[in-house]
Design an enzyme around this catalytic site. Sequence first.
Site, short mmCIF file in Angstrom:
data_model
loop_
_atom_site.label_atom_id
_atom_site.label_comp_id
_atom_site.label_asym_id
_atom_site.label_seq_id
_atom_site.Cartn_x
_atom_site.Cartn_y
_atom_site.Cartn_z
N GLU A 188 7.77 59.52 36.50
CA GLU A 188 6.95 59.60 37.96
C GLU A 188 6.33 60.70 38.29
O GLU A 188 6.85 61.80 37.81
CB GLU A 188 7.94 59.01 38.89
N HIS B 48 6.98 54.28 43.65
CA HIS B 48 8.34 54.55 44.26
C HIS B 48 8.58 54.39 45.94
O HIS B 48 8.84 55.59 46.27
CB HIS B 48 8.80 55.84 43.66
N ARG C 2 16.34 53.09 39.30
CA ARG C 2 15.78 54.14 38.50
C ARG C 2 15.00 53.66 37.31
O ARG C 2 15.70 52.80 36.67
CB ARG C 2 16.83 55.11 38.41
C1 DGY Z 1 16.46 57.74 46.63
O1 DGY Z 1 16.87 58.05 48.12
O2 DGY Z 1 17.36 58.22 45.85
C2 DGY Z 1 15.41 57.18 46.74
O3 DGY Z 1 15.07 56.51 45.28
C3 DGY Z 1 13.97 57.97 46.93
O4 DGY Z 1 13.98 58.93 45.97
#
Ligand code: DGY
Length: 331
Positions: A275, A294, A246
């Site tokens: 993001e 991402h 993250r």
């Molecule tokens: C998750 O599944 O948390 C991935 O980062 C996609 O958002």
Amino acid sequence: MAVSNQRKKILVFRELPPDQLARLQAQHDVTVANPRLAGQLPAFETSLATAEGLIGSSYPVDKALLARAPQLKVISSVSVGVDNYDLKALAARNIMLCHTPGVLTETTADTVFSLVMATSRRIVELANHVREGRWTRNIGEDLFGTDVHGKTLGILGFGRIGQALARRAALGFGMPVLYHSRRPVDLTRQAPELAGKAAHTPLDELLARADIVAAVLPLSDETRNLMGRREFGLMKPGAIFINGGRGATVQESALLEALEQGRLRAAGLDVFATEPLPLTSRLRTHPKVTALPHIGSATVETRHAMAVLATTNLLQALEGELPEAVFDLPA
Ligand code: DGY
């Protein structure tokens, strides 16, 4: 959770594949409304007022939103990360939260390892060198990369994804692995293939010893801003930093400073504090940064598997069954 045999109202707040939408529609009254799309916001708000179940991802569900959803019993997130949800507010309202662990582990580890490869071997930069017609003579040392095999990989966060990353590094590329997590993992029992190949290491020591540091941390009060100026300062000169967890676990200004001072060789980032990455962010165009939008779990197969699990979770919860993947809310 009270259960009845009636059709329930479900709000799908991010598009689902047609086969999974059909599973929901067969049993319940479904509204699809994506609040990120301005034209769909009114339908989202209207449906929120009566919805018993929500399914979707990548949208902040905070106290104020929950207050506009008085009937809500369950949220099924099409993600493993749950940082978009106000966990305390969900617990206070006794709203169940489901997520999608497991099905995205290997794909996300593939993405993170691809950033290890891309940054070390300067893949994107050199592919652009060819594309832009600059390959007019053999490249010189100024464009050489650094080896991946045999280098020490430091992994921040050693859950499923961290361990899958460690397997790629240790078993595929002969890399010694150091990992930092709250508690050491009993590898002999949980991941015997990594026993003797990955060592639980205090954060500062890991940062000082690793050639490549890859963060795959969830976002929590404990991990927010974990990598700051002090931590980047502890990394080996010329080391590489990767983030596939993250964005907000990293202080982006401190990362930029470490890159600009020449302390770090490169960074590979799939996640950002904001993001989509704002056009004004210096990380977007920085020559030492390989930035991805991402895409950790973004393959056809895995995104479908996530949608299947999230749909199953929601249907099970609305049936009064214990869903496959419930996130433990704080007590
Ligand atoms: C998750 O599944 O948390 C991935 O980062 C996609 O958002």
